[in-house]
Design a protein around this motif. Structure first.
Motif, PDB file in Angstrom:
ATOM      1  N   ILE A  37      97.112  39.379  61.234  1.00  0.00           N
ATOM      2  CA  ILE A  37      96.977  39.251  62.685  1.00  0.00           C
ATOM      3  C   ILE A  37      96.041  40.314  63.245  1.00  0.00           C
ATOM      4  O   ILE A  37      95.111  40.023  64.012  1.00  0.00           O
ATOM      5  N   LEU A  38      96.270  41.573  62.854  1.00  0.00           N
ATOM      6  CA  LEU A  38      95.530  42.684  63.458  1.00  0.00           C
ATOM      7  C   LEU A  38      94.077  42.732  62.998  1.00  0.00           C
ATOM      8  O   LEU A  38      93.178  43.040  63.788  1.00  0.00           O
ATOM      9  N   SER A  39      93.818  42.431  61.726  1.00  0.00           N
ATOM     10  CA  SER A  39      92.434  42.450  61.256  1.00  0.00           C
ATOM     11  C   SER A  39      91.635  41.318  61.895  1.00  0.00           C
ATOM     12  O   SER A  39      90.454  41.483  62.233  1.00  0.00           O
ATOM     13  N   SER A  40      92.279  40.162  62.092  1.00  0.00           N
ATOM     14  CA  SER A  40      91.613  39.069  62.801  1.00  0.00           C
ATOM     15  C   SER A  40      91.266  39.496  64.221  1.00  0.00           C
ATOM     16  O   SER A  40      90.153  39.243  64.715  1.00  0.00           O
ATOM     17  N   LEU A  41      92.196  40.159  64.872  1.00  0.00           N
ATOM     18  CA  LEU A  41      91.971  40.652  66.230  1.00  0.00           C
ATOM     19  C   LEU A  41      90.823  41.648  66.266  1.00  0.00           C
ATOM     20  O   LEU A  41      89.940  41.575  67.143  1.00  0.00           O
ATOM     21  N   LEU A  42      90.792  42.563  65.312  1.00  0.00           N
ATOM     22  CA  LEU A  42      89.748  43.588  65.291  1.00  0.00           C
ATOM     23  C   LEU A  42      88.362  42.988  65.068  1.00  0.00           C
ATOM     24  O   LEU A  42      87.396  43.366  65.742  1.00  0.00           O
ATOM     25  N   PHE A  43      88.246  42.059  64.139  1.00  0.00           N
ATOM     26  CA  PHE A  43      86.935  41.463  63.882  1.00  0.00           C
ATOM     27  C   PHE A  43      86.485  40.565  65.036  1.00  0.00           C
ATOM     28  O   PHE A  43      85.283  40.456  65.306  1.00  0.00           O
ATOM     29  N   LEU A  44      87.420  39.942  65.724  1.00  0.00           N
ATOM     30  CA  LEU A  44      87.048  39.179  66.920  1.00  0.00           C
ATOM     31  C   LEU A  44      86.498  40.111  67.995  1.00  0.00           C
ATOM     32  O   LEU A  44      85.524  39.781  68.682  1.00  0.00           O
ATOM     33  N   LEU A  45      87.107  41.284  68.136  1.00  0.00           N
ATOM     34  CA  LEU A  45      86.630  42.254  69.122  1.00  0.00           C
ATOM     35  C   LEU A  45      85.222  42.748  68.784  1.00  0.00           C
ATOM     36  O   LEU A  45      84.389  42.927  69.673  1.00  0.00           O
ATOM     37  N   VAL A  46      84.967  42.962  67.507  1.00  0.00           N
ATOM     38  CA  VAL A  46      83.613  43.334  67.094  1.00  0.00           C
ATOM     39  C   VAL A  46      82.640  42.212  67.429  1.00  0.00           C
ATOM     40  O   VAL A  46      81.527  42.450  67.928  1.00  0.00           O
ATOM     41  N   GLY A  47      83.060  40.972  67.182  1.00  0.00           N
ATOM     42  CA  GLY A  47      82.198  39.832  67.469  1.00  0.00           C
ATOM     43  C   GLY A  47      81.874  39.701  68.945  1.00  0.00           C
ATOM     44  O   GLY A  47      80.747  39.344  69.311  1.00  0.00           O
ATOM     45  N   VAL A  48      82.854  39.996  69.811  1.00  0.00           N
ATOM     46  CA  VAL A  48      82.620  39.937  71.259  1.00  0.00           C
ATOM     47  C   VAL A  48      81.500  40.901  71.642  1.00  0.00           C
ATOM     48  O   VAL A  48      80.577  40.545  72.399  1.00  0.00           O
ATOM     49  N   LEU A  49      81.570  42.116  71.135  1.00  0.00           N
ATOM     50  CA  LEU A  49      80.553  43.121  71.470  1.00  0.00           C
ATOM     51  C   LEU A  49      79.207  42.787  70.846  1.00  0.00           C
ATOM     52  O   LEU A  49      78.152  42.924  71.483  1.00  0.00           O
ATOM     53  N   TYR A  50      79.234  42.300  69.607  1.00  0.00           N
ATOM     54  CA  TYR A  50      77.978  41.991  68.918  1.00  0.00           C
ATOM     55  C   TYR A  50      77.258  40.802  69.566  1.00  0.00           C
ATOM     56  O   TYR A  50      76.019  40.778  69.631  1.00  0.00           O
ATOM     57  N   ASP A  51      78.019  39.834  70.059  1.00  0.00           N
ATOM     58  CA  ASP A  51      77.391  38.687  70.733  1.00  0.00           C
ATOM     59  C   ASP A  51      76.613  39.118  71.975  1.00  0.00           C
ATOM     60  O   ASP A  51      75.619  38.488  72.346  1.00  0.00           O
ATOM     61  N   ARG A  52      77.050  40.212  72.611  1.00  0.00           N
ATOM     62  CA  ARG A  52      76.394  40.673  73.824  1.00  0.00           C
ATOM     63  C   ARG A  52      75.223  41.618  73.547  1.00  0.00           C
ATOM     64  O   ARG A  52      74.239  41.619  74.290  1.00  0.00           O
ATOM     65  N   THR A  53      75.358  42.431  72.510  1.00  0.00           N
ATOM     66  CA  THR A  53      74.372  43.504  72.299  1.00  0.00           C
ATOM     67  C   THR A  53      73.601  43.395  70.991  1.00  0.00           C
ATOM     68  O   THR A  53      72.588  44.076  70.825  1.00  0.00           O
TER      69      THR A  53
END
Length: 527
Positions: free
Chosen positions: A371-387
């Motif tokens: 659960i937590l690793s999925s959450l963490l990589f999604l958060l990285v993806g959110v930032l990477y999609d923007r920057t």
């Protein structure tokens, strides 16, 4: 109870892959919604299986068995390969985790804008392979699902990954292929050693079998076989059963992964697209731990007992080494990848303790980390999609531009470092409790494992401080138009995972209620 429920769960995504393959290329926007439909079906079917599952029953439930391949060898006997699926308290939590993570991964795949037809077809093929591994009770069937995972994951990284995607995908393929070959060698040895007593008595001939349930019972081994529990056959100067156990352990440890067999993981995570990283960390790594619990340890309990200290030491090495490496990273994705190495070390430590607390904690830790690793990589993806940037040092003061994103990232970081009230705390607590109570492990080794919690606090808090606090590198929002806060789709992906971690942290009895009897049966083998 509905018949063939496990088969439907396993092959339901395969039907979805076929549907997508048959759709014309002009129906481009339809592919993702077909994948969403079938992955949602996975979640619903998993819920139905949970509803019918009895937490008080011992052994496997909802077992489906059918003759698959039967080959007569004359006087040498008969080869029997069966289609056998079943679920117990160890596999069910991982099946439910897989269904949720694969659905979340589909939604995060909406950013994929090239070769969508091939992407979603491969994604659903991967889903079938994963579920099949957790349900298969025939070693040959398990191996087919285990091997088939290589194909879709190789292409998902190699075609949709980052600049070094070819290198990362080949490295992943070669590492996993080597592990598969080691497992194949042991599988053949077990086939030559184990017979089905019921079929053999019925046909008056030796019926060799790949049934994992029969491989656990030493009475089903031929007296003169290479892997008989009572034999003393040696290979390469080592008793054959001990060597077979190490081959299995290495094969599954590569998938887990354990230091020093972990080097494929950071490269794969860094180059993989966000949804593939989510699936890789959230589900695929757990197949390594599941393989140890379902195959390596129950079939070779003598070897697992003898090498318990060495196995636990490898787990502690992964905890500490992964933690220090995470602390040294500047790439946010690579930092989370090394944190996965560290957290999966707790799984090995818990299993090696051979205590009820440790093994239950290991199962819990696999679900929590998923659960937590999925959450963490999604958060990285959110930032990477923007920057399109993942370097930690390139960010400051994100809280000024993305307050909700900051809150959820803070929750994910604190949950991952073991804050009480979240699932990460319970998993680490019980694996360490099992290690401290184990008669086979010295107290100092378990104490060394607690360094992982300190290191996790260090790299998560340091990263959070550098990225989200301090003076922003832009004066106002107009200078950072790409740093918008979470949109509706991102909220729907992230918030349920936060709530799941919180629910498991507050009500851990739900998970332990599922796994307790299965773990008790697992530990009886070592008595």
């Amino acid at each position: 109870m509905l018949p063939y429920l496990l088969s439907f769960l396993t092959f339901h995504p395969l039907v979805g892959a076929g549907v997508i393959a048959l759709l014309p290329n002009s129906r481009k926007n339809t592919f993702k919604w077909v994948a969403v439909f079938f992955c949602t079906g996975q979640v619903l079917v998993s819920a139905v299986i949970y509803y019918f599952f009895s937490t008080r029953a011992a052994g496997f439930q909802m077992v489906e068995k059918a003759d698959w391949i039967t080959l007569s060898l004359g006087s040498a006997g008969t080869v029997s390969i069966d289609y056998i699926l079943g679920v117990d308290g160890i596999s069910l939590p991982l099946i439910m985790l897989s269904s949720v993570v694969m659905l979340v991964g589909v939604f995060s795949s909406f950013s994929i804008n090239k070769r969508e037809k091939a992407y979603y077809s491969l994604y659903l093929l991967l889903t079938t392979s994963i579920i099949g591994c957790f349900l298969a009770l025939d070693f040959f069937l398990f191996f087919l699902f285990f091997e088939f995972m290589l194909l879709p994951m190789y292409f998902l990284i190699g075609l949709w990954g980052g600049p070094r995607r070819e290198y990362a995908s080949i490295k992943f393929f070669l590492y996993t292929l080597v592990g598969s070959l080691l497992i194949l060698i042991v599988m053949i040895g077990l086939y030559l050693s184990v017979i089905d007593p019921y079929e053999s008595a019925l046909t008056k001939t030796m019926v060799h079998t790949f049934d994992l349930r029969l491989m656990v019972d030493g009475h089903n081994y031929l007296p003169d076989s290479i892997l008989t529990p009572s034999g003393e056959i040696t290979l390469l100067g080592m008793p054959s059963r001990m060597l077979a156990f190490w081959l299995l352990f290495i094969g599954f440890a590569i998938k887990l992964p354990i230091v020093p067999l972990h080097t494929w993981l950071p490269d794969a995570h860094v180059e993989a697209p966000t949804p593939v990283s989510v699936v890789l960390a959230g589900v695929l790594l757990k197949i390594g731990g599941y393989g140890l619990l379902r195959i390596a340890y129950p079939i070779f309990p003598d070897a697992a007992n003898e090498y318990s200290f060495t196995l636990a030491a490898l787990g502690v090495l992964s905890i500490v080494y992964g933690g220090f490496n995470a602390l040294a990273q500047n790439d946010l994705k690579k930092m989370i990848a090394y944190s996965s190495v560290s957290h999966m070390g707790f799984v090995v430590l818990g299993i090696a303790s051979l205590t009820a607390e440790g093994v239950n904690g290991a199962v819990y830790q696999m679900v929590s980390h998923g659960i937590l690793s999925s959450l963490l990589f999604l958060l990285v993806g959110v930032l990477y999609d923007r920057t399109h940037n993942r370097l930690i040092d390139n960010y400051r003061g994100l809280i000024s531009f993305m307050p909700l994103y900051t809150i959820i990232t803070g929750i994910a970081f604190f949950a991952s470092l073991g804050l009480p009230g979240f699932s990460g705390f319970i998993g680490e607590l019980f694996t360490l409790m099992g290690a401290f109570q184990s008669e086979a492990l010295p107290v100092w080794l378990a104490a060394l494992g607690t360094l992982g919690i300190i290191l996790a606090a260090a790299y998560f808090l340091w990263t959070f401080q550098r990225m989200f606090f301090g003076k922003p590198w832009a004066k106002n929002d107009s200078e950072m138009p790409f740093l918008t806060d979470l949109n509706l789709l991102e909220k729907w992906m992230l918030i349920p995972l936060v709530l799941m971690s919180l629910a498991l942290g507050i009500f851990p009895g739900w998970m332990f209620g599922l796994s307790d009897i299965a773990v008790a049966n697992f530990l009886k083998i070592f008595e």
